[in-house]
Design a protein around this motif. Structure first.
Motif, mmCIF file in Angstrom:
data_model
loop_
_atom_site.group_PDB
_atom_site.id
_atom_site.type_symbol
_atom_site.label_atom_id
_atom_site.label_comp_id
_atom_site.label_asym_id
_atom_site.label_seq_id
_atom_site.Cartn_x
_atom_site.Cartn_y
_atom_site.Cartn_z
ATOM 1 N N LEU A 112 26.728 -5.603 9.510
ATOM 2 C CA LEU A 112 27.400 -4.731 8.524
ATOM 3 C C LEU A 112 28.445 -5.529 7.752
ATOM 4 O O LEU A 112 28.587 -5.372 6.539
ATOM 5 C CB LEU A 112 28.072 -3.545 9.219
ATOM 6 C CG LEU A 112 27.159 -2.460 9.791
ATOM 7 C CD1 LEU A 112 27.989 -1.393 10.511
ATOM 8 C CD2 LEU A 112 26.316 -1.802 8.707
ATOM 9 N N LEU A 113 29.167 -6.406 8.466
ATOM 10 C CA LEU A 113 30.200 -7.211 7.817
ATOM 11 C C LEU A 113 29.617 -8.188 6.808
ATOM 12 O O LEU A 113 30.303 -8.625 5.880
ATOM 13 C CB LEU A 113 31.007 -7.992 8.859
ATOM 14 C CG LEU A 113 31.887 -7.156 9.784
ATOM 15 C CD1 LEU A 113 32.642 -8.027 10.768
ATOM 16 C CD2 LEU A 113 32.864 -6.328 8.970
ATOM 17 N N LYS A 114 28.346 -8.500 6.982
ATOM 18 C CA LYS A 114 27.680 -9.404 6.038
ATOM 19 C C LYS A 114 27.142 -8.640 4.833
ATOM 20 O O LYS A 114 26.442 -9.198 3.998
ATOM 21 C CB LYS A 114 26.519 -10.119 6.731
ATOM 22 C CG LYS A 114 26.974 -11.179 7.707
ATOM 23 C CD LYS A 114 25.799 -11.876 8.356
ATOM 24 C CE LYS A 114 26.298 -12.966 9.289
ATOM 25 N NZ LYS A 114 25.219 -13.539 10.104
ATOM 26 N N GLY A 115 27.430 -7.362 4.795
ATOM 27 C CA GLY A 115 27.031 -6.558 3.640
ATOM 28 C C GLY A 115 25.681 -5.877 3.796
ATOM 29 O O GLY A 115 25.149 -5.300 2.850
ATOM 30 N N LYS A 116 25.127 -5.914 4.997
ATOM 31 C CA LYS A 116 23.797 -5.322 5.190
ATOM 32 C C LYS A 116 23.912 -3.808 5.363
ATOM 33 O O LYS A 116 24.982 -3.280 5.690
ATOM 34 C CB LYS A 116 23.133 -5.936 6.416
ATOM 35 C CG LYS A 116 22.856 -7.423 6.227
ATOM 36 C CD LYS A 116 21.907 -7.939 7.270
ATOM 37 C CE LYS A 116 21.630 -9.413 7.042
ATOM 38 N NZ LYS A 116 20.618 -9.939 7.957
ATOM 39 N N THR A 117 22.788 -3.147 5.138
ATOM 40 C CA THR A 117 22.745 -1.694 5.339
ATOM 41 C C THR A 117 22.674 -1.396 6.833
ATOM 42 O O THR A 117 22.381 -2.294 7.640
ATOM 43 C CB THR A 117 21.505 -1.067 4.671
ATOM 44 O OG1 THR A 117 20.337 -1.602 5.325
ATOM 45 C CG2 THR A 117 21.427 -1.373 3.189
ATOM 46 N N THR A 118 22.888 -0.142 7.174
ATOM 47 C CA THR A 118 22.804 0.246 8.581
ATOM 48 C C THR A 118 21.391 0.007 9.106
ATOM 49 O O THR A 118 21.217 -0.433 10.246
ATOM 50 C CB THR A 118 23.180 1.730 8.756
ATOM 51 O OG1 THR A 118 22.556 2.505 7.729
ATOM 52 C CG2 THR A 118 24.697 1.923 8.655
ATOM 53 N N GLY A 119 20.388 0.262 8.279
ATOM 54 C CA GLY A 119 19.003 0.018 8.694
ATOM 55 C C GLY A 119 18.754 -1.452 8.980
ATOM 56 O O GLY A 119 18.120 -1.810 9.988
ATOM 57 N N GLU A 120 19.276 -2.323 8.128
ATOM 58 C CA GLU A 120 19.109 -3.767 8.324
ATOM 59 C C GLU A 120 19.878 -4.231 9.564
ATOM 60 O O GLU A 120 19.401 -5.067 10.327
ATOM 61 C CB GLU A 120 19.584 -4.529 7.084
ATOM 62 C CG GLU A 120 18.652 -4.393 5.886
ATOM 63 C CD GLU A 120 19.283 -4.801 4.565
ATOM 64 O OE1 GLU A 120 20.536 -4.855 4.483
ATOM 65 O OE2 GLU A 120 18.531 -5.019 3.607
ATOM 66 N N ALA A 121 21.072 -3.684 9.737
ATOM 67 C CA ALA A 121 21.883 -4.042 10.903
ATOM 68 C C ALA A 121 21.176 -3.616 12.190
ATOM 69 O O ALA A 121 21.216 -4.323 13.208
ATOM 70 C CB ALA A 121 23.261 -3.383 10.816
#
Lengths: 66, 74, 214
Positions: free
Chosen positions: C155-164
């Motif tokens: 999430l801190l890398k800017g990813k979506t919750t789905g990607e995380a």
């Protein structure tokens, strides 16, 4: 009621666990291998969870662990 | 869990299923204990040797081997 | 102002480990200029949590500690969130390492604006008895820390919750592969069985497109 064969299997597998390990089981606390074996023998909530976890692991070989 | 008769699963079918699962297991994990028969722990490797070579141990314990396989493998 | 609320009680062996693992996330959050409301030790109580959720309206809430299918707990197992006050979690990204809280509470909290990631079963991990006082040095617990922190890190890398969520599953599989290939490591089997258990109970409810950097 879990079959004696399954309990024996899980207990044997727990006996092969290295003695320096402890298992943290969520809200139930942390347990040494001796304590886990006791719980499995008693078939209490922790014991049933450990049995389920071990069987899930063994069954995971069927479709591959990844 | 339904009761398992000795006749329910033929040896050939059992062996076929076992080999499919066994082949998929990483080498280091083949030392895992998967059965306890007459207080003897059996690993994947041991089971493979005993079952494939139709040893006396396998003949004496086929029913137990099948029952545990029912729980674990299918 | 981007706020993140983290609850991390520390009153037994398990929470001591979760507390230490969360420190790494807090360091990363501060480096990225998030305002972190660190409810640690005795501060992880219901009054503080509710105040933080209502007044600061954080975009991310991370719960460390014990739980049940309908509760998330804090210091000395005081209930922080249950089905009665779950509304305070609406429109946020919630990551709960509290055991089995995703099974019922998570499902009821999540909606099209709210994401809830957590575990449907007890979160189980192994520790080295000899390192229990210094969790940061415990190599046995390290894979569990890695997997547990992955959701927040993604999430801190800017990813979506789905990607995380997918990254977390992948991290579990990486560690499982690592130990499956490790020769003559007596702990390997025990570690793999726990990793598989946690991996398979990790779930994401609700919005899969939410990001904290929005």
């Amino acid at each position: 009621m879990v079959s004696e064969d399954i309990k024996k299997l899980v207990i044997t597998r727990l006996q092969s666990m290295p003695p320096n390990l402890k298992l943290s089981v969520g809200r139930y606390g942390t347990f040494t291998k001796e304590e886990l074996i006791e719980r499995v023998q008693k078939e209490d909530e922790v014991g049933k969870l450990i049995i389920e976890m071990q069987l899930k692991y063994l069954r995971s070989f069927k479709k591959g662990i990844i | 869990m339904p009761k398992l008769n000795k006749e329910d699963i033929s040896f050939e079918e059992g062996l076929s299923r076992f080999l499919k699962v066994y082949a998929n297991i990483p080498m280091n994990l083949r030392r895992e204990i998967i059965l306890v028969i007459n207080d003897e722990p059996i690993t994947w490797n041991t089971a493979y040797v005993e079952i494939k070579n139709k040893t006396k141990f396998r003949e004496k314990n086929t029913f137990k081997i099948n029952r545990i396989k029912f729980y674990i493998i299918w | 102002m981007r706020y993140v609320v983290i609850s991390r009680p520390k009153f037994d062996e398990t929470t001591n480990y979760l507390y230490t693992w969360a420190s790494k996330i807090i360091t990363s959050l501060k480096r990225l200029n998030f305002r972190v409301i660190d409810l640690k030790d005795k501060k992880a109580n219901k009054k503080n949590i509710e105040n933080a959720l209502i007044k600061k309206n954080p975009s991310l809430v991370i719960f460390n500690g014990h739980g049940s299918p309908t509760e998330i707990c804090g210091d000395n197992n005081e209930v922080l969130i249950n089905l009665e006050n779950k509304k305070h979690l609406k429109s946020k990204i919630v990551y709960s390492i509290s055991c089995s809280s995703a099974r019922e509470l998570g499902k009821k909290v999540a909606d099209e604006n709210t994401s809830f990631a957590g575990y449907e079963e007890e979160f189980i991990f192994l520790i080295d008895k000899n390192k229990a006082c210094t969790p940061e040095k415990d190599e046995i617990a390290k894979p569990f820390m890695d997997c547990s922190n992955q959701f927040s890190i993604s999430l801190l890398k800017g990813k979506t919750t789905g990607e995380a969520y997918e990254d977390t599953k992948r991290k579990y599989n990486e560690w499982i592969c690592y130990f499956a290939a490790k020769e003559y490591l007596p702990e390997a089997s025990s570690i793999i069985s726990c990793l598989i258990w946690n991996r398979d109970s990790f779930i994401l409810h609700g919005n899969k497109e939410k990001r904290i950097l929005q």
